[in-house]
Design a protein around this motif. Structure first.
Motif, PDB file in Angstrom:
ATOM      1  N   GLU A 135      28.412  49.883  15.812  1.00 42.36           N
ATOM      2  CA  GLU A 135      29.830  50.031  16.176  1.00 42.36           C
ATOM      3  C   GLU A 135      30.771  50.095  14.981  1.00 42.36           C
ATOM      4  N   GLU A 136      30.530  49.288  13.956  1.00 41.79           N
ATOM      5  CA  GLU A 136      31.508  49.234  12.861  1.00 41.79           C
ATOM      6  C   GLU A 136      31.237  50.264  11.774  1.00 41.79           C
TER       7      GLU A 136
ATOM      8  N   LEU B 191      32.364  52.939  28.411  1.00 42.22           N
ATOM      9  CA  LEU B 191      31.573  52.097  27.500  1.00 42.22           C
ATOM     10  C   LEU B 191      30.989  52.952  26.385  1.00 42.22           C
ATOM     11  N   LYS B 192      30.827  52.356  25.237  1.00 43.82           N
ATOM     12  CA  LYS B 192      30.171  53.027  24.121  1.00 43.82           C
ATOM     13  C   LYS B 192      28.659  52.786  24.227  1.00 43.82           C
ATOM     14  N   PRO B 193      27.851  53.611  23.546  1.00 42.99           N
ATOM     15  CA  PRO B 193      26.384  53.454  23.659  1.00 42.99           C
ATOM     16  C   PRO B 193      25.909  52.040  23.354  1.00 42.99           C
TER      17      PRO B 193
ATOM     18  N   ILE C  69      23.343  57.053  28.174  1.00 47.46           N
ATOM     19  CA  ILE C  69      23.794  56.046  27.209  1.00 47.46           C
ATOM     20  C   ILE C  69      25.088  56.563  26.561  1.00 47.46           C
ATOM     21  N   GLY C  70      26.178  55.837  26.792  1.00 50.97           N
ATOM     22  CA  GLY C  70      27.475  56.292  26.302  1.00 50.97           C
ATOM     23  C   GLY C  70      28.127  57.309  27.227  1.00 50.97           C
ATOM     24  N   GLY C  71      27.657  57.410  28.467  1.00 49.65           N
ATOM     25  CA  GLY C  71      28.245  58.320  29.450  1.00 49.65           C
ATOM     26  C   GLY C  71      29.628  57.848  29.910  1.00 49.65           C
ATOM     27  N   VAL C  72      30.262  58.648  30.762  1.00 51.62           N
ATOM     28  CA  VAL C  72      31.653  58.379  31.158  1.00 51.62           C
ATOM     29  C   VAL C  72      31.780  57.069  31.933  1.00 51.62           C
ATOM     30  N   HIS C  73      30.794  56.777  32.783  1.00 52.91           N
ATOM     31  CA  HIS C  73      30.815  55.522  33.537  1.00 52.91           C
ATOM     32  C   HIS C  73      29.394  55.102  33.871  1.00 52.91           C
ATOM     33  N   VAL C  74      29.241  53.827  34.190  1.00 53.20           N
ATOM     34  CA  VAL C  74      27.903  53.309  34.480  1.00 53.20           C
ATOM     35  C   VAL C  74      27.993  52.228  35.548  1.00 53.20           C
ATOM     36  N   LEU C  75      26.951  52.170  36.375  1.00 51.64           N
ATOM     37  CA  LEU C  75      26.797  51.110  37.379  1.00 51.64           C
ATOM     38  C   LEU C  75      25.415  50.486  37.186  1.00 51.64           C
TER      39      LEU C  75
END
Ligand code: IPD
Ligand code: CA
Ligand code: CA
Length: 269
Positions: free
Chosen positions: A65-66, A204-206, A233-239
């Motif tokens: 992330e960083e 969400l980010k990957p 992974i890193g898609g627009v939304h997740v459930l």
């Protein structure tokens, strides 16, 4: 030779201890964006994790992330969130974690989520089941949304574009309640061990979701996007959920995406 999972468990445990030392010292935060916090602990943890991964797996790609990641030549790719739950951390709220997920040729094959405040290590490897501190975990057996405890989150970036308030309200009214605890990876880990029935989020980010995907799947849960398509992974939304309420969750989401509200929003006088 230690497995990918054993190595990542060791790294996450050490990185968790490192961020917990910073937490005890109440360190200041800086802003990456208007509402996006970062601290010296995020950076120190990332340096540590990336250095250790590179020493063990010099050809692997690391996405962190960083910004401390590296491009590798192999088909293995690590997703690293060196401190997930930074806003909690910066406010002295003890709910955050270190998480690492490993993908091989596009498939998640291992993941760890370590909560140093509770000393809880969630871990899973493809085909090997999911574990909390070496005990096998399973998603809950709850069968109805009306009997479920749910969780979600709101990303720090691009806030006004986020549609989640519609989903939040409808599902809050339909279930036992929704928690917005501030750490996406722990939301997923808690679905995996049955403390929560479902977690969803937009944007969400990957690195926020990678480990959670495999841990929930290996615990017997189901993971997809919020329209029922394959998880990205890193898609627009997740459930991510316990499996039993997946179809019902998707039915709620389909109505909300279509603008059909089962539960009307009360007017303000
Ligand atoms: C955040 C947390 C939060 C989620 C945000 C993430 P960070 O991660 O997981 O719960 O709602 O979308 O960005 O910034 O603390 O690593
Ligand atoms: Ca995160
Ligand atoms: Ca983070």
């Amino acid at each position: 030779m230690a497995s990918f999972l054993e190595t990542s468990v060791d790294i996450a445990r050490e990185a968790g201890a490192l961020v917990a030392q910073h937490f005890a010292r109440h360190i200041p935060y800086e802003l990456k964006g208007e509402h996006d916090l970062v601290t010296a602990a995020d950076r120190a943890s990332e340096r540590f994790v990336v250095e250790r991964l590179r020493a063990h797996f010099p050809t692997h790609t690391i996405v962190a992330e960083e910004g401390g990641g590296v491009d590798g030549s192999s088909e293995y790719r690590w997703y690293v969130d060196p401190l997930d739950g930074t806003t909690n951390f910066a406010h002295g709220l003890p709910h955050y974690n270190v998480t690492l997920g490993l993908e091989r040729a596009g498939e998640m094959i291992a993941g760890v989520i370590y909560d140093p405040m509770r000393n809880e290590m969630f871990a899973a490897e493809r085909g090997g089941g999911a574990f909390l501190n070496s005990h096998r975990i399973h998603t809950s057996a709850v069968k109805r949304v009306s009997e479920s405890l749910l969780s979600t989150g709101f990303p720090n970036r691009n806030r006004p574009a986020n549609k989640n308030v519609h989903f939040y309200y409808q599902l809050a009214m339909a279930s036992h309640g929704i928690r917005r605890a501030g750490s996406a990876a722990l939301d997923a880990a808690w679905v995996a061990c049955g403390r929560l029935e479902a977690f969803w989020e937009f944007g969400l980010k990957p690195w926020d979701m990678a480990a959670g995907v495999i841990i929930v799947q290996e615990a017997g849960g189901r993971v997809s996007d919020m329209r029922g398509g394959p998880v990205k992974i890193g898609g627009v939304h997740v459930l991510m959920d316990n499996g039993s309420i997946h179809d019902e969750m998707l039915a709620w989401f389909a109505d909300i995406f279509a603008g059909k509200y089962k539960i009307p929003i009360p007017a303000i006088e």
